[in-house]
Design a protein around this motif. Structure first.
Motif, mmCIF file in Angstrom:
data_model
loop_
_atom_site.group_PDB
_atom_site.id
_atom_site.type_symbol
_atom_site.label_atom_id
_atom_site.label_comp_id
_atom_site.label_asym_id
_atom_site.label_seq_id
_atom_site.Cartn_x
_atom_site.Cartn_y
_atom_site.Cartn_z
ATOM 1 N N UNK A 54 -15.088 0.097 -16.772
ATOM 2 C CA UNK A 54 -14.605 1.255 -16.023
ATOM 3 C C UNK A 54 -14.156 2.396 -16.925
ATOM 4 N N UNK A 55 -14.265 3.561 -16.389
ATOM 5 C CA UNK A 55 -13.866 4.755 -17.130
ATOM 6 C C UNK A 55 -12.340 4.844 -17.176
ATOM 7 N N UNK A 56 -11.823 5.399 -18.244
ATOM 8 C CA UNK A 56 -10.394 5.696 -18.350
ATOM 9 C C UNK A 56 -10.192 7.059 -17.687
ATOM 10 N N UNK A 57 -9.693 7.046 -16.453
ATOM 11 C CA UNK A 57 -9.596 8.275 -15.662
ATOM 12 C C UNK A 57 -8.692 9.308 -16.331
ATOM 13 N N UNK A 58 -7.587 8.880 -16.918
ATOM 14 C CA UNK A 58 -6.699 9.828 -17.602
ATOM 15 C C UNK A 58 -7.426 10.512 -18.760
ATOM 16 N N UNK A 59 -8.203 9.760 -19.495
ATOM 17 C CA UNK A 59 -8.972 10.343 -20.595
ATOM 18 C C UNK A 59 -10.025 11.316 -20.052
ATOM 19 N N UNK A 60 -10.605 10.963 -18.909
ATOM 20 C CA UNK A 60 -11.597 11.848 -18.294
ATOM 21 C C UNK A 60 -10.947 13.168 -17.882
ATOM 22 N N UNK A 61 -9.748 13.090 -17.310
ATOM 23 C CA UNK A 61 -9.045 14.313 -16.914
ATOM 24 C C UNK A 61 -8.719 15.185 -18.124
ATOM 25 N N UNK A 62 -8.377 14.564 -19.243
ATOM 26 C CA UNK A 62 -8.147 15.336 -20.469
ATOM 27 C C UNK A 62 -9.427 16.024 -20.921
ATOM 28 N N UNK A 63 -10.538 15.330 -20.744
ATOM 29 C CA UNK A 63 -11.838 15.910 -21.087
ATOM 30 C C UNK A 63 -12.139 17.110 -20.190
ATOM 31 N N UNK A 64 -11.811 17.008 -18.904
ATOM 32 C CA UNK A 64 -12.003 18.128 -17.981
ATOM 33 C C UNK A 64 -11.110 19.299 -18.398
ATOM 34 N N UNK A 65 -9.897 18.994 -18.832
ATOM 35 C CA UNK A 65 -9.017 20.047 -19.342
ATOM 36 C C UNK A 65 -9.617 20.755 -20.545
ATOM 37 N N UNK A 66 -10.222 19.988 -21.425
ATOM 38 C CA UNK A 66 -10.874 20.577 -22.602
ATOM 39 C C UNK A 66 -12.077 21.420 -22.182
ATOM 40 N N UNK A 67 -12.803 20.948 -21.178
ATOM 41 C CA UNK A 67 -13.928 21.723 -20.649
ATOM 42 C C UNK A 67 -13.420 23.059 -20.093
ATOM 43 N N UNK A 68 -12.327 23.023 -19.340
ATOM 44 C CA UNK A 68 -11.776 24.254 -18.766
ATOM 45 C C UNK A 68 -11.320 25.217 -19.843
#
Length: 166
Positions: free
Chosen positions: A7-21
């Protein structure tokens, strides 16, 4: 990003989305310099124009239309249009993760995004496109961030090459 068991680490994914933004807004703000250079205005006035245009699409349209003026040399026009095309191609992924809701199963697992958009077809509505948040999704976001960094460098190079206000 993905744990050994899958499974994906959702918190890490959200940090990645923050970096994308962050990468997105930083790169989009460079349109100010293109607006200034193509229109012949200073950066302060171009900033007002940029902020008055309240969507990415409107800002890109402004840059593209300015680049199509007769006074812009063909090589310069081609280069600017290539840059705006690259920016526009990254917007779909950014929009997917910024205009969605995040959902989980009843155990709080298997995260996915659900696009908050209605597609009005001839005889039906389509809504709620679901995308799994998995390793492939994380790789797509990382690739977008890398491309935005490259676009950023290329816009700055064009600003220098054409002596646009920086």
């Amino acid at each position: 990003m993905v744990k050994a068991d899958g499974p994906i680490d959702f918190d890490a994914f959200l940090l990645l989305i923050g970096k994308l933004n962050y990468s997105w807004t930083n790169t989009e703000s460079l349109l100010i310099h293109l607006i200034a250079g193509l229109s012949g205005m200073d950066k302060e006035i171009a900033t007002v124009v940029f902020l008055t245009l309240n969507t990415t699409r409107a800002r890109i349209d402004m840059v593209e239309r300015l680049s199509k003026l007769e006074r812009i040399k063909p090589e310069e026009r081609s280069r600017i249009l290539a840059l705006t095309g690259r920016i526009q191609r990254q917007s779909a992924l950014r929009n997917r993760y910024n205009h969605c809701i995040y959902a989980f199963d009843s155990d709080g697992e298997n995260p996915r995004s659900i696009l908050m958009r209605i597609a009005d077809r001839k005889d039906k509505l389509m809504m709620g496109q679901v995308n799994a948040l998995d390793a492939a999704a994380a790789e797509d976001v990382e690739a977008a961030i890398t491309e935005l960094k490259s676009i950023n460098r290329d816009v700055w190079q064009a600003v220098r090459d054409y002596k646009y206000p920086d």
